[in-house]
Write an enzyme that holds these catalytic residues in place. Structure first.
Site, mmCIF file in Angstrom:
data_model
loop_
_atom_site.group_PDB
_atom_site.id
_atom_site.type_symbol
_atom_site.label_atom_id
_atom_site.label_comp_id
_atom_site.label_asym_id
_atom_site.label_seq_id
_atom_site.Cartn_x
_atom_site.Cartn_y
_atom_site.Cartn_z
ATOM 1 N N SER A 176 0.852 -1.183 0.000
ATOM 2 C CA SER A 176 0.000 0.000 0.000
ATOM 3 C C SER A 176 0.886 1.229 0.000
ATOM 4 O O SER A 176 1.888 1.281 0.723
ATOM 5 C CB SER A 176 -0.902 0.001 1.231
ATOM 6 O OG SER A 176 -1.716 1.156 1.260
ATOM 7 N N HIS A 184 2.261 12.206 -1.115
ATOM 8 C CA HIS A 184 1.826 13.586 -0.920
ATOM 9 C C HIS A 184 2.911 14.516 -1.454
ATOM 10 O O HIS A 184 3.923 14.756 -0.800
ATOM 11 C CB HIS A 184 1.569 13.873 0.559
ATOM 12 C CG HIS A 184 0.415 13.117 1.127
ATOM 13 N ND1 HIS A 184 -0.891 13.392 0.768
ATOM 14 C CD2 HIS A 184 0.365 12.089 2.019
ATOM 15 C CE1 HIS A 184 -1.703 12.562 1.420
ATOM 16 N NE2 HIS A 184 -0.969 11.773 2.180
ATOM 17 N N HIS A 194 -2.666 7.352 -4.486
ATOM 18 C CA HIS A 194 -2.725 6.181 -3.619
ATOM 19 C C HIS A 194 -2.824 4.942 -4.489
ATOM 20 O O HIS A 194 -3.428 4.964 -5.568
ATOM 21 C CB HIS A 194 -3.950 6.276 -2.707
ATOM 22 C CG HIS A 194 -4.457 4.950 -2.229
ATOM 23 N ND1 HIS A 194 -5.469 4.262 -2.893
ATOM 24 C CD2 HIS A 194 -4.103 4.170 -1.180
ATOM 25 C CE1 HIS A 194 -5.713 3.126 -2.259
ATOM 26 N NE2 HIS A 194 -4.893 3.045 -1.219
ATOM 27 N N VAL A 204 -2.196 -3.206 -3.725
ATOM 28 C CA VAL A 204 -2.595 -4.538 -4.186
ATOM 29 C C VAL A 204 -2.499 -5.460 -2.978
ATOM 30 O O VAL A 204 -1.585 -5.323 -2.158
ATOM 31 C CB VAL A 204 -1.717 -5.053 -5.348
ATOM 32 C CG1 VAL A 204 -2.067 -4.354 -6.647
ATOM 33 C CG2 VAL A 204 -0.226 -4.897 -5.057
ATOM 34 N N HIS A 243 -6.410 7.797 -16.802
ATOM 35 C CA HIS A 243 -7.435 6.796 -17.113
ATOM 36 C C HIS A 243 -7.085 5.991 -18.360
ATOM 37 O O HIS A 243 -7.448 4.808 -18.449
ATOM 38 C CB HIS A 243 -8.801 7.467 -17.246
ATOM 39 C CG HIS A 243 -9.442 7.730 -15.926
ATOM 40 N ND1 HIS A 243 -10.207 6.799 -15.259
ATOM 41 C CD2 HIS A 243 -9.394 8.824 -15.121
ATOM 42 C CE1 HIS A 243 -10.618 7.285 -14.114
ATOM 43 N NE2 HIS A 243 -10.139 8.520 -14.003
ATOM 44 N N HIS A 274 -20.264 12.223 3.538
ATOM 45 C CA HIS A 274 -20.684 13.339 4.386
ATOM 46 C C HIS A 274 -20.360 14.693 3.756
ATOM 47 O O HIS A 274 -20.853 15.725 4.215
ATOM 48 C CB HIS A 274 -20.061 13.224 5.781
ATOM 49 C CG HIS A 274 -18.565 13.274 5.799
ATOM 50 N ND1 HIS A 274 -17.781 12.170 5.596
ATOM 51 C CD2 HIS A 274 -17.711 14.315 6.003
ATOM 52 C CE1 HIS A 274 -16.504 12.511 5.684
ATOM 53 N NE2 HIS A 274 -16.438 13.811 5.924
ATOM 54 N N GLY A 311 -2.973 -3.935 13.748
ATOM 55 C CA GLY A 311 -1.770 -3.699 12.973
ATOM 56 C C GLY A 311 -0.921 -2.601 13.589
ATOM 57 O O GLY A 311 -1.258 -2.006 14.614
ATOM 58 N N ARG A 312 0.178 -2.323 12.936
ATOM 59 C CA ARG A 312 1.110 -1.325 13.443
ATOM 60 C C ARG A 312 0.580 0.065 13.103
ATOM 61 O O ARG A 312 0.487 0.447 11.941
ATOM 62 C CB ARG A 312 2.488 -1.538 12.820
ATOM 63 C CG ARG A 312 3.564 -0.605 13.342
ATOM 64 C CD ARG A 312 4.925 -1.024 12.799
ATOM 65 N NE ARG A 312 5.982 -0.188 13.328
ATOM 66 C CZ ARG A 312 6.440 0.908 12.735
ATOM 67 N NH1 ARG A 312 5.902 1.305 11.588
ATOM 68 N NH2 ARG A 312 7.428 1.605 13.269
#
Length: 308
Positions: free
Chosen positions: A91, A95, A105, A108, A144, A174, A258-259
């Site tokens: 992952s 930035h 981002h 897989v 794309h 939201h 997880g960490r």
């Protein structure tokens, strides 16, 4: 099902993407930290900070094991709740410093759910998406087009299906707005069989830099100032809101103990929220929210319809 082959690929992917991003940045390299999880497994976190191009970039590999599949991983497969599991993946979140370069981002991942006396159930997921601060038609189309090129060998309908899933998934309910201009998102994929599904996962993982690097190269030297920086920090707030409220990877990581540092690596280094802030009509900032942050068929969209 070849678990070792998937793990070997993911470890190599982490290294390849990290090396590629460091080469683009040109000033900083990735810090690498390996970690272990008490319940089983572990991973390696790679982070680049305060670079020339990237303010913060993280590329994580994890391979974790557990005795009971967390709710976030079994919500679409309730019959698997309570099974032991192994989950591995790469992952990454980038930035950039220049507000004209989009945040991006990608991930897989591979899951196996097991129960004594029954065949293991496995599936794969992943994708990539683009979150601009200033909309650019050329970037949206090239992003794309590359996504479609990666999908086309696997079926004529694959790009449209996973492009639509991405649009729907990366939607901030939201706020009633899209997080960015989309990309690809797929999950719970196993109906193709292991070999074809693994090939598709590799296509998406290997294709990320093909899609993103040209955009960075086009935008990294564009001038920017305090106005653009303020807008970037404000829009980063939307990114944080999505990741902490909706993102399945973040929720899975927290639910599976997880960490924390690795899970929250995806958050930007600086961000701000302004009360009821709105872009002024007719500005480039308004063009982002009024035109680019809409569900569009970017490969059919006409450039003359895009705001200047």
């Amino acid at each position: 099902m070849d678990v070792a082959a998937v793990e070997n690929y993911l470890r190599a992917l982490q290294a390849n993407i990290s090396d590629g991003l460091a080469a683009i940045d040109g000033q900083q390299v990735f810090m690498s930290e390996s970690w272990e999880r008490p319940e089983g497994g572990g991973g390696t976190t790679r982070v680049l900070e305060e670079g020339g191009v990237f303010e913060k970039a993280g590329v994580n590999f994890s391979h974790v094991l557990g005795s009971s599949l967390p709710p976030s991983a079994s919500q679409s497969r309730p019959e698997l709740a309570g099974r032991s599991f192994r989950a591995m993946g790469v992952s990454l979140v980038i930035h950039p410093r220049n507000p004209h370069i989009p945040t991006s981002h990608a991930n897989v991942r591979f899951f196996v759910a097991e129960k004594p006396g029954e065949e293991p159930v496995w599936w794969m997921g992943g994708g990539f998406d683009l979150t601009p601060y200033y909309g650019n038609f050329e970037d949206a189309v090239s992003w794309h087009q590359t996504a479609k090129d990666l999908c086309d060998p696997f079926g004529d309908d694959v790009y449209n299906r996973y492009k639509t899933w991405c649009d729907d998934y990366f939607y901030i309910k939201h706020r009633d707005e899209s997080r960015g201009v989309g990309g690809l998102f797929f999950d719970d994929l196993n109906e193709w069989g292991f070999d074809r599904t693994f090939a598709f996962m590799r296509s998406i993982g290997d294709g990320f830099l093909k899609a993103y690097a040209p955009i960075v190269e086009r935008r990294k030297d564009m001038p920017w100032g305090e106005r653009e920086r303020d807008w970037q920090l404000y829009r980063r707030g939307r990114y944080v809101e999505f990741n902490l409220v909706y993102d399945r990877g973040t929720i899975f990581g927290l639910q599976s103990n997880g960490r924390t540092e690795s899970i929250l690596m995806s958050l930007p280094p600086l961000v701000r929220w302004g009360y009821d802030h709105h872009a002024e009509p007719g500005t480039p900032e308004a063009a982002l929210t009024d035109y680019y942050l809409k569900h569009r068929d970017w490969l059919a969209e006409r450039p003359e319809n895009a705001p200047c």
